[in-house]
Design a protein around this motif. Structure first.
Motif, short mmCIF file in Angstrom:
data_model
loop_
_atom_site.label_atom_id
_atom_site.label_comp_id
_atom_site.label_asym_id
_atom_site.label_seq_id
_atom_site.Cartn_x
_atom_site.Cartn_y
_atom_site.Cartn_z
N LYS A 160 0.85 -1.21 0.00
CA LYS A 160 0.00 0.00 0.00
C LYS A 160 0.88 1.25 0.00
CE LYS A 160 -4.50 -0.86 0.36
NZ LYS A 160 -4.82 -2.08 1.13
N ALA A 161 1.88 1.23 0.87
CA ALA A 161 2.78 2.38 1.00
C ALA A 161 3.53 2.63 -0.31
CB ALA A 161 3.76 2.15 2.14
N ILE A 162 3.88 1.54 -1.01
CA ILE A 162 4.62 1.66 -2.27
C ILE A 162 3.75 2.33 -3.34
CG2 ILE A 162 5.56 0.26 -4.17
CD1 ILE A 162 6.78 -1.56 -1.95
N GLU A 163 2.44 2.00 -3.33
CA GLU A 163 1.50 2.67 -4.26
C GLU A 163 1.44 4.16 -3.98
OE1 GLU A 163 -2.47 0.97 -4.28
OE2 GLU A 163 -1.56 -1.03 -4.45
N LEU A 164 1.35 4.49 -2.71
CA LEU A 164 1.28 5.91 -2.32
C LEU A 164 2.57 6.63 -2.74
CD1 LEU A 164 -0.26 5.52 1.28
CD2 LEU A 164 -1.46 6.16 -0.83
N ALA A 165 3.70 5.94 -2.59
CA ALA A 165 4.99 6.55 -2.96
C ALA A 165 5.07 6.78 -4.46
CB ALA A 165 6.13 5.63 -2.50
N LYS A 166 4.50 5.84 -5.22
CA LYS A 166 4.51 5.95 -6.68
C LYS A 166 3.80 7.24 -7.10
CE LYS A 166 3.28 3.18 -10.72
NZ LYS A 166 2.40 2.09 -11.15
N GLU A 167 2.65 7.52 -6.44
CA GLU A 167 1.91 8.76 -6.74
C GLU A 167 2.77 9.98 -6.49
OE1 GLU A 167 -1.57 8.54 -4.26
OE2 GLU A 167 -2.24 6.68 -5.23
N ARG A 168 3.73 9.86 -5.59
CA ARG A 168 4.62 10.98 -5.29
C ARG A 168 5.92 10.89 -6.08
NH1 ARG A 168 1.20 10.09 -1.58
NH2 ARG A 168 0.56 11.58 0.03
N GLY A 169 5.96 9.97 -7.04
CA GLY A 169 7.10 9.89 -7.94
C GLY A 169 8.33 9.18 -7.37
N ILE A 170 8.14 8.40 -6.32
CA ILE A 170 9.29 7.65 -5.76
C ILE A 170 9.14 6.18 -6.17
CG2 ILE A 170 10.67 7.19 -3.70
CD1 ILE A 170 9.03 9.42 -2.28
N LYS A 171 10.17 5.67 -6.85
CA LYS A 171 10.11 4.29 -7.37
C LYS A 171 10.61 3.30 -6.31
CE LYS A 171 11.85 3.65 -11.50
NZ LYS A 171 12.87 3.88 -12.55
N VAL A 172 9.66 2.61 -5.74
CA VAL A 172 10.00 1.68 -4.66
C VAL A 172 9.55 0.26 -5.04
CG1 VAL A 172 9.79 1.20 -2.17
CG2 VAL A 172 9.55 3.55 -3.02
N ALA A 173 10.35 -0.72 -4.71
CA ALA A 173 9.94 -2.12 -4.89
C ALA A 173 9.91 -2.81 -3.53
CB ALA A 173 10.91 -2.84 -5.82
N LEU A 174 9.12 -3.86 -3.46
CA LEU A 174 9.07 -4.66 -2.24
C LEU A 174 9.77 -5.99 -2.50
CD1 LEU A 174 7.80 -5.43 0.63
CD2 LEU A 174 6.03 -6.57 -0.73
N LEU A 175 10.70 -6.32 -1.64
CA LEU A 175 11.20 -7.69 -1.66
C LEU A 175 10.61 -8.39 -0.44
CD1 LEU A 175 14.55 -9.17 -2.63
CD2 LEU A 175 13.46 -9.93 -0.50
N ARG A 176 9.82 -9.41 -0.72
CA ARG A 176 9.18 -10.15 0.38
C ARG A 176 9.83 -11.53 0.50
NH1 ARG A 176 4.56 -13.86 1.36
NH2 ARG A 176 4.12 -14.07 -0.87
N PRO A 177 10.62 -11.75 1.55
CA PRO A 177 11.12 -13.11 1.76
C PRO A 177 9.94 -14.02 2.10
CG PRO A 177 12.32 -11.49 3.10
CD PRO A 177 11.10 -10.82 2.56
N ILE A 178 9.84 -15.14 1.39
CA ILE A 178 8.78 -16.12 1.67
C ILE A 178 9.35 -17.21 2.58
CG2 ILE A 178 7.28 -17.86 0.61
CD1 ILE A 178 7.16 -15.94 -1.86
N THR A 179 10.60 -17.57 2.32
CA THR A 179 11.32 -18.38 3.31
C THR A 179 12.17 -17.41 4.11
OG1 THR A 179 13.10 -18.77 1.72
CG2 THR A 179 11.44 -20.51 1.92
N LEU A 180 12.08 -17.50 5.42
CA LEU A 180 12.92 -16.64 6.28
C LEU A 180 14.23 -17.36 6.58
CD1 LEU A 180 10.20 -15.20 8.69
CD2 LEU A 180 11.08 -14.25 6.54
N TYR A 181 14.15 -18.70 6.61
CA TYR A 181 15.36 -19.52 6.54
C TYR A 181 15.07 -20.64 5.56
CZ TYR A 181 19.57 -22.01 7.38
OH TYR A 181 20.80 -22.60 7.17
N PRO A 182 15.77 -20.76 4.46
CA PRO A 182 16.89 -19.91 4.03
C PRO A 182 16.45 -18.49 3.68
CG PRO A 182 16.29 -21.48 2.31
CD PRO A 182 15.51 -21.85 3.51
#
Ligand SMILES: Cc1ncc(C[n+]2csc(CCOP(=O)(O)OP(=O)(O)O)c2C)c(N)n1
Ligand code: SF4
Ligand SMILES: [Mg+2]
Lengths: 369, 256
Positions: A275-297
């Motif tokens: 959600k925050a990344i969408e809001l940032a996009k509207e303000r012209g900041i290019k942000v990506a999310l990296l979501r770890p699905i395995t925390l180990y590894p």
């Protein structure tokens, strides 16, 4: 019934339902062919035990409310050692009680699935969602050198899916696997596609203690080796296994193509960050999310690769800063790594995260002019 | 009866059952553990249930029981043997499952598991070696140590105001409806050993009936922990332990 033989239900087809995360997880477990569940009530995950006790008469699995988490995890040890597809679930304080048993299972190489629907701590804490058990989950948790394979769901769908993945990986590596969820994921209702029953194959477990026929030596499951040489050998074997487990690393990258900033977040927090990344996009900041699905590894390499485009990293967690240490290891000083956390059962809002993004972006501008 | 000993011309008066491995036991001279192991394994062999039996070893001097008992075995964490046995029995209801535990294991750190396992009437056999001391860790007070008993942690003798009273856990579990057969035996004489063997036999015969937990306390010794010779130890046991822990049945099935 030999636990190693497949549990056959009247064929349950794949279907879509609206369910709570805890219930979806329990239903998926039944469909995965789970043969035994041992647990002790604790909020916010008691629905799992309740679901199993309600469904048990229609199926052929063992469900037992133990006298404590201590007893529950040791029942899991016994049943898993006898070759059954077995699981337990609890929330943070209960998972702390289980650490001794989990360490024993890691050492004796007994596969099982443990689910932690986290709540805020330390201590008795709160029943609200948190991610304060990241260290405990990913760095061992109990005594000795061992790791669990840790899956971090971010939706009700993944609460269900990861049960299948969890049992499969537990068998593949002969190790306890942990699903690290939180109270919000356990309690929220979402649409979930449930897999058909019977779709997770059973494998042979020649090491299981099922009674020694004349044709083989006795099977012994133990974690005790008095000679240090032998104990070191066991440790080397475990470390080899953990190295092999690295191939199971899973993550996803969502958002801007060549991001100037990368947010690393798992579970519920990852959804808030989107959600925050969408809001940032509207303000012209290019942000990506990296979501770890395995925390180990942990996806160290994937994060390291992003240092070539991103000028900064932001880790968002519902704790005082735990996964951020792994992110810093991955980034290895190449870029600044910022942290935003809420604790004690508080959930960060997209606006909280946006504020961090904007502050980091401003800092970047002032340092580059 | 199967036997691991090879036959020769002489008449065999003693043979090792196939259920006992050919491994020298690490127990101290005169210790009761070895005798109980042997009797238990004899019964499993004579009943022909080796292929259907799973044992659980505790943490205590008998932690290496699986080195001697030639059946499938799991080593439990200290005190958790009956929970582990519960897990095994619940997924293998047709198999014979037993736990083998010391007094520290069963009546101190594992008290909760003991009470609840019996209270659920788990269809297992629990063998409880009461030697009134922590043998493995070097002779500390056990929950079953008697008043006045000198141990390494009660150097002036066990005092009730400081350490509480000897815990008669067997009497306690006898009260639980899940207990099917509860008996207290010993291994200090040949006659006592024969009685223990009968009790173990009965317990394994009861197990398929699924009527509840069988619980056998063996009042035993620990010459090393007690700092006595084996002969002194047995005399001390008879004089001091038997009055508190009288030998005999505490609960027998109503009809069989
Ligand atoms: C969690 C834990 N606490 C303490 C110990 C140390 N410990 C090992 S055996 C034992 C006592 C064993 O006494 P008992 O059960 O009476 O068996 P015995 O050696 O007398 O046969 C203790 C305290 C341990 N292994 N694990
Ligand atoms: S220390 Fe005691 S219980 Fe342990 S083997 Fe020696 S005599 Fe037996
Ligand atoms: Mg003892």
């Amino acid at each position: 019934m030999e636990p190693t033989s497949q549990r056959v239900d009247s064929s349950t087809q794949a279907e879509t339902r609206l369910m709570k995360g805890n219930e979806a997880l329990a239903e998926a477990a039944i469909r995965s062919g789970m043969q035994a569940y041992f647990g002790y009530p604790i909020t916010p995950q008691s629905e799992i035990l309740e679901y199993f006790t309600a469904e048990a008469p229609k199926h052929n699995f063992v469900v037992l409310q133990a006298e404590s988490e201590l007893a529950a995890i040791n029942m899991v040890y016994g049943a898993g050692g006898a070759g059954a597809r077995v699981m337990t679930s609890s929330s943070s304080p209960g998972i702390s009680l289980m650490q001794e048993g989990i360490s024993y299972m890691a050492s004796a190489e007994i596969p099982c699935l443990v689910v932690n629907v986290q709540r805020g701590g330390p201590g008795l804490g709160t029943i609200q969602p948190a991610q304060g058990d990241y260290f405990q989950a990913t760095k061992g948790g109990g005594h000795g050198d061992y790791r669990l394979l840790v899956l971090a769901p971010a939706s009700v769908q993944e609460m269900a899916d990861f049960v299948f993945d969890g049992f499969r990986l537990a068998d593949k590596y002969r190790t306890p696997v942990l699903i690290l969820a939180d109270g919000a994921l356990g309690q929220m209702m979402e649409k979930v596609v449930l897999p058909p029953s019977g779709s997770l194959p059973f494998i042979d477990k020649p090491w299981a203690t099922t009674g020694k026929p004349a044709s083989r030596e006795r099977n012994i499951l133990t974690s005790l080796h008095m000679e240090p040489e032998k104990m070191e050998e066991i440790n080397v074997k475990l470390q080899d296994k953990y190295r092999k487990m690295q191939q199971e690393v899973r993550y996803e990258v969502i958002g801007a193509e060549n991001p100037e900033m990368v947010i690393v977040a798992f579970g519920l927090t990852a959804r808030i960050c989107l959600k925050a990344i969408e809001l940032a996009k509207e303000r012209g900041i290019k942000v990506a999310l990296l979501r770890p699905i395995t925390l180990y590894p942990f996806p160290y390499d994937a994060i390291a690769r992003l240092t070539s485009t991103a000028y900064a990293f932001l880790t968002v967690e519902m704790n005082a800063g735990q996964m951020v240490e792994d992110v810093r290891l991955a980034v290895n000083g190449k870029r600044p790594v910022y942290f935003k956390g809420r604790m004690g059962g508080m959930i960060p809002s997209p606006e909280d995260v946006l504020l961090e993004i904007e502050t980091i972006a401003e800092k970047q501008q002032t340092t580059t002019v | 009866m199967e036997s691991a000993a090879t036959t020769n011309h002489m008449e065999i008066v003693y043979e090792r059952p196939v259920t006992l491995t050919d491994t020298p036991m690490h127990y101290c001279p005169g210790c009761g553990h070895g005798v109980v192991h042997r009797v238990l394994m004899e019964v499993i062999n004579e009943m022909g249930i080796q292929d259907r039996t799973v044992g659980v070893a505790p943490v205590g001097c008998s932690v290496f029981a699986y080195n001697y008992m030639n059946v499938d075995m799991q080593e439990a964490a200290h005190g958790r043997a009956s929970a582990v046995a519960t897990g095994i029995k619940r997924v293998l209801p047709e198999k014979y499952v037993y736990s083998y535990q010391g007094d520290g294991d069963l009546a101190a750190i594992g008290t909760g598991e003991t009470i609840h396992t019996v209270n659920r009437g788990e269809n297992i056999l629990m063998i409880f070696i009461n030697n009134a001391i922590y043998g493995m860790t070097g002779g500390q007070m056990a929950p079953t140590s008697i008043l006045g008993q000198v141990t390494s942690t009660t150097p002036y003798g066990r005092k009730s105001d400081l350490n509480g009273f000897p815990l008669k856990i067997t009497d306690l579990v006898t009260q639980l409806p899940g207990a099917y057969y509860v008996t207290r035996q010993s291994v200090h004489t040949a006659a006592a050993v024969r009685k223990l063997k009968k009790a173990i036999e009965a317990s394994f015969k009861y197990q398929p009936l699924k009527k509840g937990t069988c619980f056998i306390e063996v009042v035993s010794n620990c010459p090393s922990g007690w700092k006595m010779t084996p002969i002194e130890a047995n005399a001390w046991m008879e004089k001091n332990m038997f009055p508190l822990y009288p030998i005999g049945d505490l609960k027998v099935p109503k009809q069989n």
